[in-house]
Design a protein around this motif. Structure first.
Motif, PDB file in Angstrom:
ATOM      1  N   ARG A   4       0.814  -1.206   0.000  1.00 31.02           N
ATOM      2  CA  ARG A   4       0.000   0.000   0.000  1.00 31.02           C
ATOM      3  C   ARG A   4       0.859   1.273   0.000  1.00 31.02           C
ATOM      4  NH1 ARG A   4      -4.624  -1.773   4.425  1.00 31.02           N
ATOM      5  NH2 ARG A   4      -5.602  -3.407   3.111  1.00 31.02           N
ATOM      6  N   LEU A   5       1.960   1.234   0.746  1.00 35.52           N
ATOM      7  CA  LEU A   5       2.864   2.404   0.777  1.00 35.52           C
ATOM      8  C   LEU A   5       3.473   2.676  -0.599  1.00 35.52           C
ATOM      9  CD1 LEU A   5       4.686   1.923   4.204  1.00 35.52           C
ATOM     10  CD2 LEU A   5       2.979   3.659   3.608  1.00 35.52           C
ATOM     11  N   LEU A   6       3.892   1.586  -1.270  1.00 34.40           N
ATOM     12  CA  LEU A   6       4.473   1.767  -2.606  1.00 34.40           C
ATOM     13  C   LEU A   6       3.433   2.313  -3.583  1.00 34.40           C
ATOM     14  CD1 LEU A   6       6.646  -1.481  -2.892  1.00 34.40           C
ATOM     15  CD2 LEU A   6       7.444   0.879  -2.582  1.00 34.40           C
ATOM     16  N   ARG A   7       2.162   1.802  -3.460  1.00 31.98           N
ATOM     17  CA  ARG A   7       1.116   2.300  -4.344  1.00 31.98           C
ATOM     18  C   ARG A   7       0.825   3.781  -4.066  1.00 31.98           C
ATOM     19  NH1 ARG A   7      -4.455  -0.886  -4.538  1.00 31.98           N
ATOM     20  NH2 ARG A   7      -3.048  -2.433  -5.457  1.00 31.98           N
ATOM     21  N   ALA A   8       0.788   4.143  -2.792  1.00 29.27           N
ATOM     22  CA  ALA A   8       0.521   5.543  -2.427  1.00 29.27           C
ATOM     23  C   ALA A   8       1.629   6.466  -2.930  1.00 29.27           C
ATOM     24  CB  ALA A   8       0.369   5.662  -0.912  1.00 29.27           C
ATOM     25  N   LEU A   9       2.889   5.989  -2.845  1.00 28.03           N
ATOM     26  CA  LEU A   9       4.008   6.796  -3.331  1.00 28.03           C
ATOM     27  C   LEU A   9       3.919   7.041  -4.830  1.00 28.03           C
ATOM     28  CD1 LEU A   9       6.724   8.208  -2.858  1.00 28.03           C
ATOM     29  CD2 LEU A   9       7.850   5.990  -3.132  1.00 28.03           C
ATOM     30  N   ALA A  10       3.586   5.996  -5.593  1.00 25.12           N
ATOM     31  CA  ALA A  10       3.470   6.141  -7.044  1.00 25.12           C
ATOM     32  C   ALA A  10       2.337   7.083  -7.408  1.00 25.12           C
ATOM     33  CB  ALA A  10       3.264   4.776  -7.693  1.00 25.12           C
ATOM     34  N   ILE A  11       1.177   6.932  -6.661  1.00 26.66           N
ATOM     35  CA  ILE A  11       0.033   7.828  -6.944  1.00 26.66           C
ATOM     36  C   ILE A  11       0.400   9.265  -6.603  1.00 26.66           C
ATOM     37  CG2 ILE A  11      -2.325   8.381  -6.257  1.00 26.66           C
ATOM     38  CD1 ILE A  11      -2.792   5.357  -5.886  1.00 26.66           C
ATOM     39  N   ALA A  12       1.144   9.478  -5.489  1.00 26.83           N
ATOM     40  CA  ALA A  12       1.530  10.841  -5.098  1.00 26.83           C
ATOM     41  C   ALA A  12       2.441  11.477  -6.145  1.00 26.83           C
ATOM     42  CB  ALA A  12       2.222  10.813  -3.731  1.00 26.83           C
ATOM     43  N   ILE A  13       3.390  10.676  -6.656  1.00 31.05           N
ATOM     44  CA  ILE A  13       4.284  11.221  -7.700  1.00 31.05           C
ATOM     45  C   ILE A  13       3.499  11.575  -8.942  1.00 31.05           C
ATOM     46  CG2 ILE A  13       6.208  10.654  -9.226  1.00 31.05           C
ATOM     47  CD1 ILE A  13       7.394   8.990  -6.962  1.00 31.05           C
ATOM     48  N   ALA A  14       2.548  10.754  -9.343  1.00 27.45           N
ATOM     49  CA  ALA A  14       1.749  11.024 -10.533  1.00 27.45           C
ATOM     50  C   ALA A  14       0.896  12.262 -10.356  1.00 27.45           C
ATOM     51  CB  ALA A  14       0.883   9.814 -10.859  1.00 27.45           C
ATOM     52  N   LEU A  15       0.253  12.398  -9.164  1.00 25.32           N
ATOM     53  CA  LEU A  15      -0.579  13.579  -8.918  1.00 25.32           C
ATOM     54  C   LEU A  15       0.263  14.859  -8.890  1.00 25.32           C
ATOM     55  CD1 LEU A  15      -3.036  12.180  -6.216  1.00 25.32           C
ATOM     56  CD2 LEU A  15      -3.499  12.653  -8.641  1.00 25.32           C
ATOM     57  N   ALA A  16       1.465  14.799  -8.275  1.00 25.55           N
ATOM     58  CA  ALA A  16       2.339  15.979  -8.234  1.00 25.55           C
ATOM     59  C   ALA A  16       2.801  16.367  -9.636  1.00 25.55           C
ATOM     60  CB  ALA A  16       3.537  15.710  -7.327  1.00 25.55           C
ATOM     61  N   PRO A  21       3.689  21.829  -9.683  1.00 28.70           N
ATOM     62  CA  PRO A  21       3.847  22.971  -8.760  1.00 28.70           C
ATOM     63  C   PRO A  21       5.106  23.783  -9.091  1.00 28.70           C
ATOM     64  CG  PRO A  21       4.559  20.969  -7.701  1.00 28.70           C
ATOM     65  CD  PRO A  21       3.977  20.542  -9.036  1.00 28.70           C
ATOM     66  N   THR A  22       5.076  25.058  -8.686  1.00 28.28           N
ATOM     67  CA  THR A  22       6.236  25.953  -8.878  1.00 28.28           C
ATOM     68  C   THR A  22       6.825  26.312  -7.530  1.00 28.28           C
ATOM     69  OG1 THR A  22       4.851  27.923  -8.828  1.00 28.28           O
ATOM     70  CG2 THR A  22       5.278  26.920 -10.993  1.00 28.28           C
ATOM     71  N   VAL A  23       8.144  26.553  -7.535  1.00 31.54           N
ATOM     72  CA  VAL A  23       8.861  26.938  -6.321  1.00 31.54           C
ATOM     73  C   VAL A  23       9.706  28.158  -6.644  1.00 31.54           C
ATOM     74  CG1 VAL A  23      10.540  26.253  -4.572  1.00 31.54           C
ATOM     75  CG2 VAL A  23       8.906  24.578  -5.480  1.00 31.54           C
ATOM     76  N   THR A  24       9.589  29.236  -5.879  1.00 30.37           N
ATOM     77  CA  THR A  24      10.391  30.447  -6.042  1.00 30.37           C
ATOM     78  C   THR A  24      11.415  30.505  -4.928  1.00 30.37           C
ATOM     79  OG1 THR A  24       8.547  31.623  -7.061  1.00 30.37           O
ATOM     80  CG2 THR A  24      10.360  32.958  -6.215  1.00 30.37           C
ATOM     81  N   SER A  25      12.699  30.654  -5.320  1.00 30.03           N
ATOM     82  CA  SER A  25      13.774  30.670  -4.328  1.00 30.03           C
ATOM     83  C   SER A  25      14.804  31.734  -4.687  1.00 30.03           C
ATOM     84  CB  SER A  25      14.444  29.293  -4.252  1.00 30.03           C
ATOM     85  OG  SER A  25      15.066  28.991  -5.490  1.00 30.03           O
ATOM     86  N   SER A  26      15.577  32.122  -3.725  1.00 29.97           N
ATOM     87  CA  SER A  26      16.667  33.078  -3.918  1.00 29.97           C
ATOM     88  C   SER A  26      17.975  32.310  -3.847  1.00 29.97           C
ATOM     89  CB  SER A  26      16.620  34.160  -2.836  1.00 29.97           C
ATOM     90  OG  SER A  26      17.670  35.074  -3.018  1.00 29.97           O
ATOM     91  N   ARG A  27      18.740  32.371  -4.945  1.00 33.52           N
ATOM     92  CA  ARG A  27      19.961  31.592  -4.996  1.00 33.52           C
ATOM     93  C   ARG A  27      21.045  32.375  -5.725  1.00 33.52           C
ATOM     94  NH1 ARG A  27      18.511  26.613  -8.897  1.00 33.52           N
ATOM     95  NH2 ARG A  27      20.761  26.297  -8.680  1.00 33.52           N
ATOM     96  N   LEU A 575      11.735  17.551 -13.291  1.00 27.87           N
ATOM     97  CA  LEU A 575      13.045  16.931 -13.331  1.00 27.87           C
ATOM     98  C   LEU A 575      12.910  15.473 -13.770  1.00 27.87           C
ATOM     99  CD1 LEU A 575      14.518  18.399 -10.016  1.00 27.87           C
ATOM    100  CD2 LEU A 575      14.883  19.204 -12.353  1.00 27.87           C
ATOM    101  N   ALA A 576      13.786  15.053 -14.622  1.00 29.99           N
ATOM    102  CA  ALA A 576      13.676  13.713 -15.209  1.00 29.99           C
ATOM    103  C   ALA A 576      13.897  12.606 -14.197  1.00 29.99           C
ATOM    104  CB  ALA A 576      14.682  13.586 -16.359  1.00 29.99           C
ATOM    105  N   TRP A 577      14.620  12.854 -13.110  1.00 27.61           N
ATOM    106  CA  TRP A 577      14.935  11.755 -12.194  1.00 27.61           C
ATOM    107  C   TRP A 577      13.724  11.272 -11.406  1.00 27.61           C
ATOM    108  CZ3 TRP A 577      13.953  12.583  -7.066  1.00 27.61           C
ATOM    109  CH2 TRP A 577      13.909  13.948  -6.642  1.00 27.61           C
ATOM    110  N   TRP A 578      12.567  12.027 -11.445  1.00 31.64           N
ATOM    111  CA  TRP A 578      11.361  11.540 -10.752  1.00 31.64           C
ATOM    112  C   TRP A 578      10.860  10.219 -11.357  1.00 31.64           C
ATOM    113  CZ3 TRP A 578       9.774  12.862  -6.201  1.00 31.64           C
ATOM    114  CH2 TRP A 578      10.019  14.164  -5.707  1.00 31.64           C
ATOM    115  N   ILE A 579      11.241   9.928 -12.573  1.00 30.37           N
ATOM    116  CA  ILE A 579      10.772   8.692 -13.187  1.00 30.37           C
ATOM    117  C   ILE A 579      11.340   7.466 -12.478  1.00 30.37           C
ATOM    118  CG2 ILE A 579      12.636   8.528 -14.882  1.00 30.37           C
ATOM    119  CD1 ILE A 579       8.899   7.812 -15.478  1.00 30.37           C
ATOM    120  N   ILE A 580      12.498   7.635 -11.825  1.00 32.67           N
ATOM    121  CA  ILE A 580      13.132   6.483 -11.160  1.00 32.67           C
ATOM    122  C   ILE A 580      12.333   6.027  -9.941  1.00 32.67           C
ATOM    123  CG2 ILE A 580      15.227   5.695  -9.999  1.00 32.67           C
ATOM    124  CD1 ILE A 580      16.812   7.576 -11.817  1.00 32.67           C
TER     125      ILE A 580
END
Length: 599
Positions: A4-16, A21-27, A575-580
């Motif tokens: 169930r945890l693995l399924r929830a993680l995959a669903i969360a990544i797909a929904l995100a 979402p956007t993130v504004t930062s000072s760098r 970012l492409a690494w989310w596919i992993i």
């Protein structure tokens, strides 16, 4: 539970990923610097070395970049104004191994009469060659026509050298000045083009009373075929001795306009009308006037000279008078006189033409006996060598040679009806040069009302022709009104085929032409601009470094560039690494389901 945890993680990544979402930062990002080679062919390897040394700490762009955080100029020349770099600006100067010689300037008259000595002045800068010999050579079409040698005294020295040659005949004379120094790897060279012509000057001698000084100067000029002499000597109020067709007076500008120079003997005898005529001739004709005094006396001429008072010296012993080098008179052509006059205070803007010898031993030492000043567009020369005519013997002075050279210089400076100037007369195929045309009668004509400009219409055209083929234009040169009435400007492109050409300009009644030579491998004088470049980059927040100190450049850049944080908006789910982790979560959940026999 793990499944169930693995399924929830995959669903969360797909929904995100779907929400994005956007993130504004000072760098703080790496500074961007532009590396520019002043001369790509010569400075390119050093520029690549600079770029490699900065690549670890900076984002390097090998080209001018207006939005860069800083710029590094690689070379020893200031960039063109069109290539205004981003500040702060640093410079990396190539190292100098051994002696280096450069030609900073080469000057020569654009036009000269044939069978006349042509002065060519070169300024060489030599570094790292103390005690060595500098050799300056002047060549005409590969043939050596003059050579001088100088000894370098200091480690960094500018050496002016005056060369001269006598052209064999009329036509364009391409000259090359070469400077070499013992032990240097390279030599310096610069090309100039001189237009040699069969020129003759119309000269008017006008004496309001007989003058020995004017008489003997006139005789010297009459024996020179370069001059067409017209003269008038007033022997009494109603009688005169004339040669040619001189004007009866000096108060008619139209009668004076054909003459390139006017020599006035006994100028203290001139009236106000004659002085007013000379003033108009100087200002509106742009001619040259020479005043030959044979005594100290006041008169209406003081309006022209703007002198306060005379000073002088009289004696039995002749005093040597030498040229200051400001005219075409050679240094060896010296005068001698025993009665001298000079201005107690040299008028503003005037400069000496000839001085008495500094070792005269009395008050006459080093005095400006002959001087000149500008009057409008014209040139006024005043001579206080009152009795120089007494010392005409060649063993005593070079009387004839001096006055021929001085009057030729004054006449050649006279403004022509159509003045044509090219910014460069030696071009590579395809190069462009500026064409500047001035119509004298319009440019020097005073407006009738100072508060209202003078409306003027003029017809002027210019064409490019091949030399030796007049009347067959290769191209038409478009001329536009320039700065001021009577001035026009344009540009012409050098043909692709090397050879001799000429630019011809025609107005309603006059014309002028100038030579244009197209050849490959044109070299020009290039001043050593290291000192100027160092001051230029210092004014823009940087400094100049030698190539041997290249390791100091990154730290210097960090101190000069203020790295300010930048607010950036980024999308983490793109970012492409989310596919992993998404693939691992799905694969893990599917493996657990299969292990338990679930479908």
């Amino acid at each position: 539970m793990t499944r169930r945890l693995l399924r929830a993680l995959a669903i969360a990544i797909a929904l995100a990923g779907a929400a994005d979402p956007t993130v504004t930062s000072s760098r703080t990002t790496r500074p961007v610097v532009a590396v520019v080679a002043a001369a790509p062919r010569r400075d390119g390897p050093l520029a690549e070395r600079v770029a490699r040394g900065l690549a670890k700490e900076f984002t390097v762009i090998s080209a001018p970049f207006a939005d860069a955080d800083g710029t590094i100029i690689v070379g020893d020349h200031v960039p063109l104004p069109a290539d205004a770099p981003a500040s702060p600006v640093f410079a990396v100067l190539p190292d100098r191994d051994g002696p280096v010689v450069t030609l900073e300037a080469v000057s020569a008259p654009a036009r000269t009469p044939s069978a006349a000595s042509v002065p060519v002045v070169a300024v060489a800068r030599v570094t790292g060659a103390r005690g060595r010999a500098l050799d300056i050579t002047l060549r005409l079409r590969g043939l050596v026509v003059a050579r001088l040698a100088r000894t370098v005294v200091t480690d960094d020295e500018r050496i002016p050298v005056s060369l001269s040659f006598v052209p064999a005949g009329p036509g364009p004379a391409p000259l090359r000045v070469t400077a070499t120094v013992a032990g240097a790897r390279d030599s310096a060279a610069a090309d100039v083009l001189i237009d040699v012509r069969d020129m003759r000057w119309a000269v008017l001698f006008f004496d309001p009373r007989p003058s020995w000084m004017s008489t003997f100067v006139r005789r010297a000029i009459e024996r020179d075929s370069r001059f067409i002499v017209t003269s008038r000597v007033a022997t009494s109020r109603r009688a005169s001795t004339d040669a040619g067709q001189p004007p009866a007076a000096l108060d008619d500008l139209a009668a004076l306009a054909p003459f390139d120079a006017i020599i006035v003997g006994a100028p203290e005898a001139l009236g106000t009308g004659g002085v007013a005529g000379l003033d108009a001739y100087l200002r509106r004709r742009g001619g040259g006037v020479v005043l030959l005094f044979d005594r100290r006396a006041g008169g209406a001429y003081e309006r022209l000279t703007e002198m306060i008072a005379w000073a002088g010296r009289a004696g039995d012993r002749g005093v040597a008078i030498a040229s200051t080098g400001t005219t075409g008179v050679t240094d060896s052509a010296a005068l001698r006189a025993s009665e001298l006059a000079w201005p107690s205070t040299l008028p503003a803007g005037a400069e000496p033409v000839a001085r008495t010898a500094p070792a005269s031993g009395d008050s006459a030492a080093g005095q400006p006996v002959i001087w000149r000043s500008a009057v409008g567009a014209g040139l006024l020369v005043v001579s206080g060598a009152l009795d120089a005519w007494r010392y005409r013997d060649r063993s005593a002075s070079a009387f004839d040679e001096y006055w021929r050279g001085l009057i030729a210089d004054v006449a050649s400076a006279s403004t022509p009806p159509v003045a044509l100037a090219l910014s460069s007369t030696l071009l590579e195929p395809g190069e462009r040069t500026d064409v500047i045309v001035t119509l004298r009668d319009l440019a020097l004509r005073p407006p009738p009302d100072a508060a209202r400009p003078l409306p003027v219409r003029a017809s002027v055209s210019a064409v490019l022709e091949r030399a030796g083929e007049p009347g067959r234009p290769l191209a038409s040169v478009r001329l536009w009104p320039g700065a001021g009435i009577g001035r026009f400007q344009g540009s012409v492109q050098a043909p692709a085929a090397p050879g001799a050409y000429r630019v011809v300009v025609a107005s309603e009644s006059d014309h002028a032409d100038a030579p244009l030579m197209v050849t490959s491998g044109v070299t020009r004088a290039t001043p050593d601009a290291r000192d100027l470049l160092a001051a230029w980059v210092s004014a823009r927040g940087g400094r100049a470094l030698p190539a041997s100190a290249l390791a100091e450049l990154p730290e210097a850049l960090h101190h000069a560039i203020r790295a300010t944080p930048r607010r950036e908006t980024w999308y983490p789910m793109r970012l492409a690494w989310w596919i992993i982790p998404f693939a691992l979560a799905l694969s893990g959940e599917w493996w657990l389901r299969r292990r338990r026999g679930l479908t």
